[in-house]
Motif scaffolding. Sequence first.
Motif, PDB file in Angstrom:
ATOM      1  N   GLN A 182       0.664  -1.439   0.016  1.00 29.54           N
ATOM      2  CA  GLN A 182      -0.070   0.067  -0.044  1.00 29.54           C
ATOM      3  C   GLN A 182       0.688   1.137   0.060  1.00 29.54           C
ATOM      4  N   SER A 183       2.135   0.832   0.546  1.00 33.47           N
ATOM      5  CA  SER A 183       2.996   2.424   0.416  1.00 33.47           C
ATOM      6  C   SER A 183       3.843   2.625  -0.869  1.00 33.47           C
ATOM      7  N   LEU A 184       3.429   1.541  -1.782  1.00 31.54           N
ATOM      8  CA  LEU A 184       4.189   1.468  -3.142  1.00 31.54           C
ATOM      9  C   LEU A 184       3.251   2.062  -4.309  1.00 31.54           C
ATOM     10  N   PRO A 185       3.714   2.566  -5.113  1.00 25.94           N
ATOM     11  CA  PRO A 185       2.962   3.204  -6.469  1.00 25.94           C
ATOM     12  C   PRO A 185       2.548   1.937  -7.113  1.00 25.94           C
ATOM     13  N   PRO A 186       1.428   2.180  -8.047  1.00 29.67           N
ATOM     14  CA  PRO A 186       0.944   1.061  -8.979  1.00 29.67           C
ATOM     15  C   PRO A 186       2.081   0.285  -9.697  1.00 29.67           C
ATOM     16  N   VAL A 187       3.014   1.306  -9.963  1.00 31.53           N
ATOM     17  CA  VAL A 187       4.243   0.746 -11.017  1.00 31.53           C
ATOM     18  C   VAL A 187       5.498   1.113 -10.341  1.00 31.53           C
ATOM     19  N   PHE A 188       6.251   0.075  -9.937  1.00 36.85           N
ATOM     20  CA  PHE A 188       7.596   0.352  -9.017  1.00 36.85           C
ATOM     21  C   PHE A 188       8.991  -0.492  -9.723  1.00 36.85           C
ATOM     22  N   ARG A 189       9.792  -0.101  -9.277  1.00 38.58           N
ATOM     23  CA  ARG A 189      11.119  -1.221  -9.675  1.00 38.58           C
ATOM     24  C   ARG A 189      11.465  -1.937  -8.440  1.00 38.58           C
ATOM     25  N   GLY A 190      11.723  -3.049  -8.617  1.00 37.51           N
ATOM     26  CA  GLY A 190      12.353  -4.125  -7.505  1.00 37.51           C
ATOM     27  C   GLY A 190      13.552  -3.400  -6.754  1.00 37.51           C
ATOM     28  N   ALA A 191      14.389  -2.683  -7.275  1.00 37.76           N
ATOM     29  CA  ALA A 191      15.499  -2.108  -6.813  1.00 37.76           C
ATOM     30  C   ALA A 191      14.967  -0.858  -5.835  1.00 37.76           C
ATOM     31  N   ASP A 192      13.860  -0.333  -6.023  1.00 34.93           N
ATOM     32  CA  ASP A 192      13.215   0.820  -5.159  1.00 34.93           C
ATOM     33  C   ASP A 192      12.971   0.152  -3.653  1.00 34.93           C
ATOM     34  N   LEU A 193      12.936  -1.060  -3.460  1.00 36.89           N
ATOM     35  CA  LEU A 193      12.665  -1.876  -2.265  1.00 36.89           C
ATOM     36  C   LEU A 193      13.859  -1.596  -1.394  1.00 36.89           C
ATOM     37  N   THR A 194      14.982  -1.817  -2.053  1.00 36.68           N
ATOM     38  CA  THR A 194      16.149  -1.840  -1.184  1.00 36.68           C
ATOM     39  C   THR A 194      16.142  -0.425  -0.318  1.00 36.68           C
ATOM     40  N   VAL A 195      15.854   0.657  -0.906  1.00 36.20           N
ATOM     41  CA  VAL A 195      16.141   1.922  -0.561  1.00 36.20           C
ATOM     42  C   VAL A 195      14.709   2.414   0.481  1.00 36.20           C
ATOM     43  N   ARG A 196      13.511   1.932   0.091  1.00 34.34           N
ATOM     44  CA  ARG A 196      12.257   2.314   0.541  1.00 34.34           C
ATOM     45  C   ARG A 196      12.282   1.690   2.130  1.00 34.34           C
ATOM     46  N   PHE A 197      12.600   0.158   1.837  1.00 34.36           N
ATOM     47  CA  PHE A 197      12.511  -0.636   3.055  1.00 34.36           C
ATOM     48  C   PHE A 197      13.893  -0.963   3.685  1.00 34.36           C
ATOM     49  N   GLN A 198      14.809  -0.383   3.091  1.00 29.09           N
ATOM     50  CA  GLN A 198      16.368  -0.854   3.764  1.00 29.09           C
ATOM     51  C   GLN A 198      16.778  -2.240   3.863  1.00 29.09           C
ATOM     52  N   TRP A 199      16.139  -2.723   2.685  1.00 31.27           N
ATOM     53  CA  TRP A 199      16.333  -4.452   2.444  1.00 31.27           C
ATOM     54  C   TRP A 199      17.622  -4.572   1.765  1.00 31.27           C
ATOM     55  N   THR A 200      18.374  -5.748   1.804  1.00 28.82           N
ATOM     56  CA  THR A 200      19.300  -6.264   0.952  1.00 28.82           C
ATOM     57  C   THR A 200      18.611  -6.605  -0.396  1.00 28.82           C
ATOM     58  N   SER A 201      19.415  -6.673  -1.347  1.00 30.19           N
ATOM     59  CA  SER A 201      19.172  -7.102  -2.746  1.00 30.19           C
ATOM     60  C   SER A 201      18.259  -8.418  -2.694  1.00 30.19           C
ATOM     61  N   LYS A 202      18.950  -9.341  -1.882  1.00 24.24           N
ATOM     62  CA  LYS A 202      18.399 -10.868  -1.608  1.00 24.24           C
ATOM     63  C   LYS A 202      17.067 -10.738  -0.892  1.00 24.24           C
ATOM     64  N   ALA A 203      17.024  -9.927   0.269  1.00 24.49           N
ATOM     65  CA  ALA A 203      15.595  -9.849   0.750  1.00 24.49           C
ATOM     66  C   ALA A 203      14.672  -9.181  -0.034  1.00 24.49           C
ATOM     67  N   ALA A 204      15.205  -8.135  -1.085  1.00 19.19           N
ATOM     68  CA  ALA A 204      13.965  -7.812  -1.773  1.00 19.19           C
ATOM     69  C   ALA A 204      13.391  -8.789  -2.701  1.00 19.19           C
ATOM     70  N   SER A 205      14.571  -9.466  -3.366  1.00 19.97           N
ATOM     71  CA  SER A 205      14.058 -10.663  -4.375  1.00 19.97           C
ATOM     72  C   SER A 205      13.256 -11.590  -3.635  1.00 19.97           C
ATOM     73  N   GLN A 206      13.556 -12.130  -2.434  1.00 21.08           N
ATOM     74  CA  GLN A 206      12.562 -12.968  -1.963  1.00 21.08           C
ATOM     75  C   GLN A 206      11.055 -12.533  -1.465  1.00 21.08           C
ATOM     76  N   TYR A 207      11.145 -11.334  -1.202  1.00 23.12           N
ATOM     77  CA  TYR A 207       9.716 -10.492  -0.802  1.00 23.12           C
ATOM     78  C   TYR A 207       8.895 -10.610  -2.242  1.00 23.12           C
ATOM     79  N   LEU A 208       9.776 -10.038  -3.434  1.00 17.92           N
ATOM     80  CA  LEU A 208       9.070 -10.158  -4.700  1.00 17.92           C
ATOM     81  C   LEU A 208       8.609 -11.500  -5.076  1.00 17.92           C
ATOM     82  N   TYR A 209       9.440 -12.612  -4.943  1.00 23.77           N
ATOM     83  CA  TYR A 209       8.985 -13.886  -5.149  1.00 23.77           C
ATOM     84  C   TYR A 209       7.671 -14.117  -4.639  1.00 23.77           C
TER      85      TYR A 209
END
Length: 209
Positions: A12-39
């Motif tokens: 709900q805090s993300l826009p209708p279209v976003f980049r996976g790389a944005d998650l590392t900045v917005r949520f302070q995740w590692t790239s690996k964590a972002a990939s897991q959440y996206l999966y």
Amino acid sequence: MRQQTSAIVRLQSLPPVFRGADLTVRFQWTSKAASQYLYLWKRRGLVRGLGGHSDVYANLLMDPNPNWAKALLAAMPSAIVVGIEALRQAGWTTQVPHRPAVAINAKQPVFSIDPYEVMERDSKWFEAASAGIVGDRADGLPVLKPAWALADMLRDQTWGDCGLWPDDIEWSEITAQDEQDWQTACRAFDLPQTKLQDSAQDPRSHFVR
């Protein structure tokens, strides 16, 4: 339940279209964590990827009917609608392509994606076609004017091979401005200087006995 609620809050805090790389900045995740959440989100049907290695996603929680044009421009900003879809949008044909074709500048990142047929074009093509491109990227995908789109299709392919025959074209929709556009497009694409209406003659009629 907590994980599901957490996912909903984050999406709900993300826009209708976003980049996976944005998650590392917005949520302070590692790239690996972002990939897991996206999966996990994709498995739950909460997000859908544009495709390829574009790293662009549609947030289905915020918009269940994704704006793929916006997603496409986020991944490949040079995208321009060409081919049959350009003709259909102008009312020149009722044919609907299985996947709309878009031209992408080969000097920029190019991805194979699901919603569109991606066609790489060099910078010379974009320079030649510049006068035939209409639309503002802020409002959606730019598109090649119909006369230009037809000329572009017939540059390398013949009627039939390009997916259309002359009887697929609504010739009554063609205006004097379209005829002018055709002449300009023929010069730009090094095609013979013929009248657009002359193309209404179906080449198949030459083989009728």
